[in-house]
Design a protein around this motif. Structure first.
Motif, PDB file in Angstrom:
ATOM      1  N   ARG A  58      83.734  16.733   2.935  1.00 49.79           N
ATOM      2  CA  ARG A  58      82.997  16.652   1.658  1.00 49.79           C
ATOM      3  C   ARG A  58      83.367  17.787   0.707  1.00 49.79           C
ATOM      4  N   TRP A  59      83.732  18.932   1.265  1.00 54.10           N
ATOM      5  CA  TRP A  59      84.137  20.041   0.398  1.00 54.10           C
ATOM      6  C   TRP A  59      85.385  19.684  -0.402  1.00 54.10           C
ATOM      7  N   LEU A  60      86.295  18.901   0.210  1.00 56.81           N
ATOM      8  CA  LEU A  60      87.485  18.452  -0.514  1.00 56.81           C
ATOM      9  C   LEU A  60      87.103  17.509  -1.655  1.00 56.81           C
ATOM     10  N   ALA A  61      86.135  16.660  -1.399  1.00 58.85           N
ATOM     11  CA  ALA A  61      85.669  15.745  -2.441  1.00 58.85           C
ATOM     12  C   ALA A  61      85.016  16.528  -3.580  1.00 58.85           C
ATOM     13  N   THR A  62      84.306  17.600  -3.253  1.00 59.23           N
ATOM     14  CA  THR A  62      83.723  18.455  -4.281  1.00 59.23           C
ATOM     15  C   THR A  62      84.835  19.096  -5.112  1.00 59.23           C
ATOM     16  N   TRP A  63      85.876  19.582  -4.448  1.00 59.11           N
ATOM     17  CA  TRP A  63      87.030  20.161  -5.141  1.00 59.11           C
ATOM     18  C   TRP A  63      87.674  19.132  -6.062  1.00 59.11           C
ATOM     19  N   SER A  64      87.712  17.874  -5.630  1.00 60.57           N
ATOM     20  CA  SER A  64      88.365  16.819  -6.410  1.00 60.57           C
ATOM     21  C   SER A  64      87.519  16.333  -7.585  1.00 60.57           C
ATOM     22  N   GLN A  65      86.290  16.850  -7.702  1.00 57.49           N
ATOM     23  CA  GLN A  65      85.350  16.493  -8.765  1.00 57.49           C
ATOM     24  C   GLN A  65      84.796  15.078  -8.608  1.00 57.49           C
ATOM     25  N   ALA A  66      84.773  14.586  -7.361  1.00 55.22           N
ATOM     26  CA  ALA A  66      84.223  13.258  -7.094  1.00 55.22           C
ATOM     27  C   ALA A  66      82.739  13.236  -7.450  1.00 55.22           C
ATOM     28  N   ASP A  67      82.277  12.086  -7.903  1.00 60.79           N
ATOM     29  CA  ASP A  67      80.870  11.933  -8.254  1.00 60.79           C
ATOM     30  C   ASP A  67      80.000  11.725  -7.021  1.00 60.79           C
ATOM     31  N   ALA A  68      80.596  11.200  -5.953  1.00 65.19           N
ATOM     32  CA  ALA A  68      79.867  10.980  -4.700  1.00 65.19           C
ATOM     33  C   ALA A  68      80.876  10.703  -3.590  1.00 65.19           C
ATOM     34  N   THR A  69      80.370  10.670  -2.362  1.00 67.08           N
ATOM     35  CA  THR A  69      81.208  10.338  -1.215  1.00 67.08           C
ATOM     36  C   THR A  69      80.497   9.308  -0.351  1.00 67.08           C
ATOM     37  N   ILE A  70      81.309   8.559   0.389  1.00 73.55           N
ATOM     38  CA  ILE A  70      80.817   7.654   1.418  1.00 73.55           C
ATOM     39  C   ILE A  70      81.663   7.944   2.651  1.00 73.55           C
ATOM     40  N   VAL A  71      80.999   8.188   3.778  1.00 75.90           N
ATOM     41  CA  VAL A  71      81.712   8.517   5.008  1.00 75.90           C
ATOM     42  C   VAL A  71      81.857   7.262   5.853  1.00 75.90           C
ATOM     43  N   ARG A  72      83.049   7.105   6.453  1.00 74.09           N
ATOM     44  CA  ARG A  72      83.299   5.990   7.356  1.00 74.09           C
ATOM     45  C   ARG A  72      82.838   6.360   8.753  1.00 74.09           C
ATOM     46  N   PRO A  73      82.396   5.409   9.553  1.00 72.30           N
ATOM     47  CA  PRO A  73      82.266   3.990   9.238  1.00 72.30           C
ATOM     48  C   PRO A  73      81.208   3.776   8.152  1.00 72.30           C
ATOM     49  N   ILE A  74      81.431   2.778   7.353  1.00 71.26           N
ATOM     50  CA  ILE A  74      80.608   2.551   6.168  1.00 71.26           C
ATOM     51  C   ILE A  74      79.261   1.959   6.556  1.00 71.26           C
ATOM     52  N   ASP A  75      78.204   2.644   6.160  1.00 73.51           N
ATOM     53  CA  ASP A  75      76.832   2.153   6.337  1.00 73.51           C
ATOM     54  C   ASP A  75      76.502   1.329   5.093  1.00 73.51           C
ATOM     55  N   PRO A  76      76.278   0.006   5.231  1.00 79.02           N
ATOM     56  CA  PRO A  76      76.053  -0.845   4.054  1.00 79.02           C
ATOM     57  C   PRO A  76      74.877  -0.408   3.182  1.00 79.02           C
ATOM     58  N   VAL A  77      73.789   0.036   3.788  1.00 75.16           N
ATOM     59  CA  VAL A  77      72.622   0.446   3.001  1.00 75.16           C
ATOM     60  C   VAL A  77      72.949   1.697   2.190  1.00 75.16           C
TER      61      VAL A  77
END
Length: 138
Positions: free
Chosen positions: A98-117
């Motif tokens: 998630r820290w990499l996603a923060t560096w990339s300026q992502a608005d949000a993250t979803i971790v796999r395996p994907i939880d549909p809810v």
């Protein structure tokens, strides 16, 4: 009562199975108060860039581990190069990234395996935030 406008969501991964899992998890409508989702699949950088250049995208979901162009790096590139860049959600294989996603300026993250809810609620919240934002005036 008028129905909400349809939303265009792009999902980027070189893996057709992962794109299908994202579409299946989120569905055709992320939440009752939002419009129907029109999914656009992109398997490579050129397809993704063409979609972003069209300017008609409400949300982008990128595979952080896509090959050869990873979604984390592309997210940072798009956020820094595109004026009024649509929100981007990064799919992560590990929650520790998630820290990499923060560096990339992502608005949000979803971790796999994907939880549909969780996936649907994340997509819905990002789409709501985009609709309530102050528009860019050029």
């Amino acid at each position: 009562m008028t129905s909400p406008r349809s939303l265009t969501v792009v999902v980027y991964s070189q893996l057709p199975d992962l794109r299908a899992k994202v579409r299946s998890a989120v569905g055709r409508r992320a939440a009752p108060d939002l419009g129907r989702i029109d999914w656009v699949e992109c398997a490579n950088y050129s397809q993704l860039r063409n979609q972003l250049d069209s300017g008609d995208i409400d949300l982008v979901i990128v595979d952080g581990d896509a090959q050869p162009s990873g979604g984390i790096g592309l997210c940072r590139q798009f956020k820094n190069e595109i004026t009024d860049c649509p929100p981007i959600i990064v799919l992560l294989a590990r929650s520790q990234d998630r820290w990499l996603a923060t560096w990339s300026q992502a608005d949000a993250t979803i971790v796999r395996p994907i939880d549909p809810v969780l996936a649907a609620s994340t997509v819905a919240q990002i789409l709501r935030d985009r609709d309530s934002a102050i528009p860019v005036v050029r």
